[in-house]
Design a protein around this motif. Structure first.
Motif, mmCIF file in Angstrom:
data_model
loop_
_atom_site.group_PDB
_atom_site.id
_atom_site.type_symbol
_atom_site.label_atom_id
_atom_site.label_comp_id
_atom_site.label_asym_id
_atom_site.label_seq_id
_atom_site.Cartn_x
_atom_site.Cartn_y
_atom_site.Cartn_z
ATOM 1 N N LYS A 1 4.155 14.963 5.174
ATOM 2 C CA LYS A 1 4.048 16.117 6.074
ATOM 3 C C LYS A 1 3.118 17.175 5.509
ATOM 4 C CE LYS A 1 8.530 15.664 8.391
ATOM 5 N NZ LYS A 1 9.859 16.300 8.647
ATOM 6 N N THR A 2 3.209 17.411 4.205
ATOM 7 C CA THR A 2 2.330 18.385 3.550
ATOM 8 C C THR A 2 0.874 17.998 3.717
ATOM 9 O OG1 THR A 2 4.027 18.930 1.908
ATOM 10 C CG2 THR A 2 1.753 19.477 1.336
ATOM 11 N N LEU A 3 0.584 16.710 3.675
ATOM 12 C CA LEU A 3 -0.780 16.212 3.837
ATOM 13 C C LEU A 3 -1.213 16.165 5.296
ATOM 14 C CD1 LEU A 3 -0.775 13.266 1.243
ATOM 15 C CD2 LEU A 3 -1.867 15.511 0.988
ATOM 16 N N GLY A 4 -0.302 16.477 6.199
ATOM 17 C CA GLY A 4 -0.629 16.485 7.628
ATOM 18 C C GLY A 4 -0.642 15.115 8.271
ATOM 19 N N LEU A 5 0.059 14.175 7.666
ATOM 20 C CA LEU A 5 0.060 12.804 8.176
ATOM 21 C C LEU A 5 1.048 12.673 9.334
ATOM 22 C CD1 LEU A 5 -0.001 10.850 4.787
ATOM 23 C CD2 LEU A 5 -1.887 11.949 6.033
ATOM 24 N N LYS A 6 0.593 12.136 10.453
ATOM 25 C CA LYS A 6 1.410 12.056 11.655
ATOM 26 C C LYS A 6 1.800 10.627 12.030
ATOM 27 C CE LYS A 6 -0.607 16.289 13.556
ATOM 28 N NZ LYS A 6 -1.351 16.912 14.680
ATOM 29 N N ASP A 7 1.241 9.647 11.323
ATOM 30 C CA ASP A 7 1.494 8.244 11.669
ATOM 31 C C ASP A 7 2.281 7.522 10.588
ATOM 32 O OD1 ASP A 7 -0.320 8.786 13.798
ATOM 33 O OD2 ASP A 7 -1.994 8.294 12.473
ATOM 34 N N THR A 8 2.968 8.274 9.733
ATOM 35 C CA THR A 8 3.586 7.668 8.552
ATOM 36 C C THR A 8 5.063 8.029 8.452
ATOM 37 O OG1 THR A 8 1.531 7.631 7.271
ATOM 38 C CG2 THR A 8 3.574 7.651 6.020
ATOM 39 N N HIS A 9 5.874 7.039 8.135
ATOM 40 C CA HIS A 9 7.269 7.281 7.784
ATOM 41 C C HIS A 9 7.692 6.225 6.774
ATOM 42 C CE1 HIS A 9 11.712 7.251 8.166
ATOM 43 N NE2 HIS A 9 11.513 8.554 8.205
ATOM 44 N N PHE A 10 8.262 6.673 5.664
ATOM 45 C CA PHE A 10 8.667 5.770 4.593
ATOM 46 C C PHE A 10 10.175 5.573 4.590
ATOM 47 C CE2 PHE A 10 4.763 7.760 2.760
ATOM 48 C CZ PHE A 10 3.986 6.610 2.707
ATOM 49 N N GLN A 11 10.588 4.356 4.230
ATOM 50 C CA GLN A 11 11.996 4.033 4.044
ATOM 51 C C GLN A 11 12.287 3.552 2.624
ATOM 52 O OE1 GLN A 11 14.205 4.857 6.105
ATOM 53 N NE2 GLN A 11 13.923 4.135 8.195
ATOM 54 N N ASN A 12 11.234 3.199 1.882
ATOM 55 C CA ASN A 12 11.404 2.792 0.491
ATOM 56 C C ASN A 12 10.136 3.087 -0.284
ATOM 57 O OD1 ASN A 12 9.567 0.549 0.843
ATOM 58 N ND2 ASN A 12 11.251 -0.636 1.742
ATOM 59 N N THR A 13 10.173 2.823 -1.586
ATOM 60 C CA THR A 13 9.043 3.142 -2.473
ATOM 61 C C THR A 13 8.092 1.967 -2.657
ATOM 62 O OG1 THR A 13 10.203 2.405 -4.467
ATOM 63 C CG2 THR A 13 10.540 4.677 -3.783
ATOM 64 N N THR A 14 8.478 0.792 -2.139
ATOM 65 C CA THR A 14 7.797 -0.444 -2.484
ATOM 66 C C THR A 14 6.948 -1.043 -1.374
ATOM 67 O OG1 THR A 14 9.716 -1.732 -1.780
ATOM 68 C CG2 THR A 14 9.645 -1.050 -4.100
ATOM 69 N N GLY A 15 7.360 -0.829 -0.111
ATOM 70 C CA GLY A 15 6.709 -1.474 1.012
ATOM 71 C C GLY A 15 7.379 -2.771 1.420
ATOM 72 N N LEU A 16 8.496 -3.119 0.758
ATOM 73 C CA LEU A 16 9.252 -4.293 1.203
ATOM 74 C C LEU A 16 9.688 -4.088 2.656
ATOM 75 C CD1 LEU A 16 11.398 -4.935 -2.005
ATOM 76 C CD2 LEU A 16 9.635 -6.459 -1.078
ATOM 77 N N MET B 1 0.836 -1.200 0.000
ATOM 78 C CA MET B 1 0.000 0.000 0.000
ATOM 79 C C MET B 1 0.873 1.253 0.000
ATOM 80 S SD MET B 1 -3.356 -0.839 2.341
ATOM 81 C CE MET B 1 -2.467 -0.879 3.908
ATOM 82 N N THR B 2 2.149 1.091 0.335
ATOM 83 C CA THR B 2 3.136 2.164 0.191
ATOM 84 C C THR B 2 3.080 2.789 -1.191
ATOM 85 O OG1 THR B 2 4.637 1.111 1.776
ATOM 86 C CG2 THR B 2 5.624 2.640 0.196
ATOM 87 N N LYS B 3 2.791 1.974 -2.189
ATOM 88 C CA LYS B 3 2.815 2.447 -3.581
ATOM 89 C C LYS B 3 1.712 3.462 -3.878
ATOM 90 C CE LYS B 3 5.018 -1.763 -5.365
ATOM 91 N NZ LYS B 3 4.804 -2.827 -4.389
ATOM 92 N N ILE B 4 0.762 3.647 -2.965
ATOM 93 C CA ILE B 4 -0.207 4.734 -3.134
ATOM 94 C C ILE B 4 0.523 6.072 -3.126
ATOM 95 C CG2 ILE B 4 -2.126 5.965 -2.011
ATOM 96 C CD1 ILE B 4 -3.237 3.237 -1.220
ATOM 97 N N MET B 5 1.474 6.234 -2.210
ATOM 98 C CA MET B 5 2.271 7.460 -2.197
ATOM 99 C C MET B 5 3.182 7.527 -3.412
ATOM 100 S SD MET B 5 3.082 10.375 -0.925
ATOM 101 C CE MET B 5 2.673 10.599 0.818
ATOM 102 N N THR B 6 3.761 6.407 -3.802
ATOM 103 C CA THR B 6 4.597 6.375 -5.006
ATOM 104 C C THR B 6 3.796 6.823 -6.220
ATOM 105 O OG1 THR B 6 5.904 4.558 -4.070
ATOM 106 C CG2 THR B 6 6.052 4.897 -6.443
ATOM 107 N N MET B 7 2.582 6.303 -6.379
ATOM 108 C CA MET B 7 1.738 6.686 -7.514
ATOM 109 C C MET B 7 1.295 8.146 -7.408
ATOM 110 S SD MET B 7 -0.577 3.309 -8.400
ATOM 111 C CE MET B 7 -1.240 3.038 -6.751
ATOM 112 N N LEU B 8 1.069 8.625 -6.191
ATOM 113 C CA LEU B 8 0.680 10.027 -6.010
ATOM 114 C C LEU B 8 1.764 10.957 -6.546
ATOM 115 C CD1 LEU B 8 -0.947 12.397 -4.897
ATOM 116 C CD2 LEU B 8 -0.049 11.874 -2.625
ATOM 117 N N LEU B 9 3.014 10.671 -6.230
ATOM 118 C CA LEU B 9 4.095 11.533 -6.702
ATOM 119 C C LEU B 9 4.307 11.401 -8.210
ATOM 120 C CD1 LEU B 9 6.711 11.235 -3.816
ATOM 121 C CD2 LEU B 9 5.022 13.025 -4.221
#
Length: 390
Positions: free
Chosen positions: A152-167, A65-73
């Motif tokens: 951060k721009t979206l105001g998300l406080k429970d999210t931190h990414f380390q990669n684009t895939t979700g592996l 589901m990480t790829k939702i952010m990948t697709m957004l960008l």
């Protein structure tokens, strides 16, 4: 010269609509819709109203589901013109080395942006996700920085990414609430559902390496109205899904984290979708991209540009309820100076009822405005001078 007010406030009566009691409808609901998930949320897309939630701010592994952010960008880059659908994307050694779900890109292989997006949206391709990240940002690490900045721009406080895939990797997490907000933002780009809503397609057609893509989200085929968005699975995350469906004028987003099986995950999401469509109704006010005024731009090639909605604007109600006497506040920013990029915030729209804010949304620039050259500015100033001296 047009006179542009920085603040427009008007009352409008919309006799055919209905209004609910606020942004969170979940408080009234004792219905349990996701017994077998670690966390879940159900929102209406246009208003962001929460219809149901369970542990919605718990930080969990999001898997693909990480790829939702990948697709957004990716969609943002296409929208602002820094990327085009037919542009070629070359696969690096690193991108080709990704494990998990993939479209088996080879080092040096090229596909168009559209083909790569198909691989990500339909087949959850890790190799395509990394290839696109490198295309946009130069490296996956730089792209991940963009992902966290956007969060951060979206105001998300429970999210931190380390990669684009979700592996699986340490300190890579999100929540049901944050994932719903990412999905809400992604769905502003209406073209995305042409890909996330496709059940099967092909890559490398007319070659001896023709590749069959089958959507990992089976609800696209089996639940009427579902046209996205993204599944996820790892041993840590278990079975996850961010789904969206549209019926009549209403689009909803349902998120499930940590279901024990694909069957249970799909059943939980189906239950949430059924609940939303049976209990609520959406009443559109403005379309995405609709102009609500003009703003003045100083020192630009254009003196005025349209301020447009950047998402559909609607009001949500319980079924059968009616609306009247809505108050619409449109605020247009002053002192805007070129350059202005398409999508830059230039104002805001607020819809209220009885003093309560129902909807608040940014208004954005419809197009780019470059800084005018000195000769154009001189002629403009000279014209104003001669006009004033008459």
């Amino acid at each position: 010269m047009k006179k542009i007010s920085s603040f427009i406030c008007c009352l409008i009566l919309i006799s055919s609509l209905g209004i609910g009691s606020g942004h969170t409808f979940a408080a009234e609901g004792k219905t349990e819709l996701a017994n077998d998930a670690k966390s879940a949320i159900l929102i209406e897309r246009d208003t962001g109203s929460i219809l149901y939630e369970k542990n919605s701010h718990e930080k969990l592994a999001p898997a693909s589901m990480t790829k939702i952010m990948t697709m957004l960008l990716i969609m943002k880059a296409i929208d602002n013109g820094t990327l085009s659908w037919k542009e070629k994307v070359r696969t690096s050694e690193y991108a080709a080395s990704m494990g998990g779900s993939q479209i088996f890109l080879e080092p040096g292989e090229e596909m168009t942006v559209e083909q790569m997006l198909k691989g990500i949206a339909i087949g959850s391709a890790n190799d395509a996700a990394v290839a696109m990240a490198e295309k946009i940002a130069g490296s996956e690490e730089s792209f991940v920085e963009m992902m966290n900045k956007e969060a951060k721009t979206l105001g998300l406080k429970d999210t931190h990414f380390q990669n684009t895939t979700g592996l699986p990797v340490k300190d890579h997490y999100s929540s049901a609430y944050d994932m719903a907000i990412m999905a809400k933002s992604l769905l502003k780009y209406e073209d995305i559902t042409k890909y996330t809503g496709t059940y099967e397609d092909y890559l490398r057609e007319n070659t001896d390496k023709k590749f069959w893509l089958v959507n990992t989200n089976k609800l696209v085929r089996f639940y009427p109205g579902v046209d996205g968005l993204k599944t996820g699975f790892t041993n840590e995350a278990k079975f996850c899904l961010t789904a969206t469906a549209k019926k009549n004028n209403m689009r909803v987003i349902a998120v499930v984290f940590g279901a024990p099986s694909t069957k249970v995950r799909n059943a939980q999401v189906t239950k949430m979708l059924d609940y939303a469509f049976s209990q609520y109704a959406t009443h559109p006010l403005y379309k995405n991209g609709q102009s609500l005024g003009e703003v003045k731009i100083s020192k630009g090639e254009k003196k005025y540009i349209h301020a447009v909605t950047n998402e559909p604007i609607s009001v949500l109600t319980k079924k059968g309820e009616k609306v009247d006497h809505l108050k619409k506040n449109i605020k247009l920013n002053e002192n805007l100076k070129a350059p202005i990029r398409k999508g830059d915030i230039v104002g805001s729209l607020t819809i209220m009822k009885d003093g309560k804010v129902l909807v608040k949304s940014d208004l954005v620039a419809k197009e780019n405005v470059k800084t005018a050259g000195w000769w154009k500015l001189f002629k403009r100033s000279f014209g104003l001078f001669t006009q004033a001296s008459k």
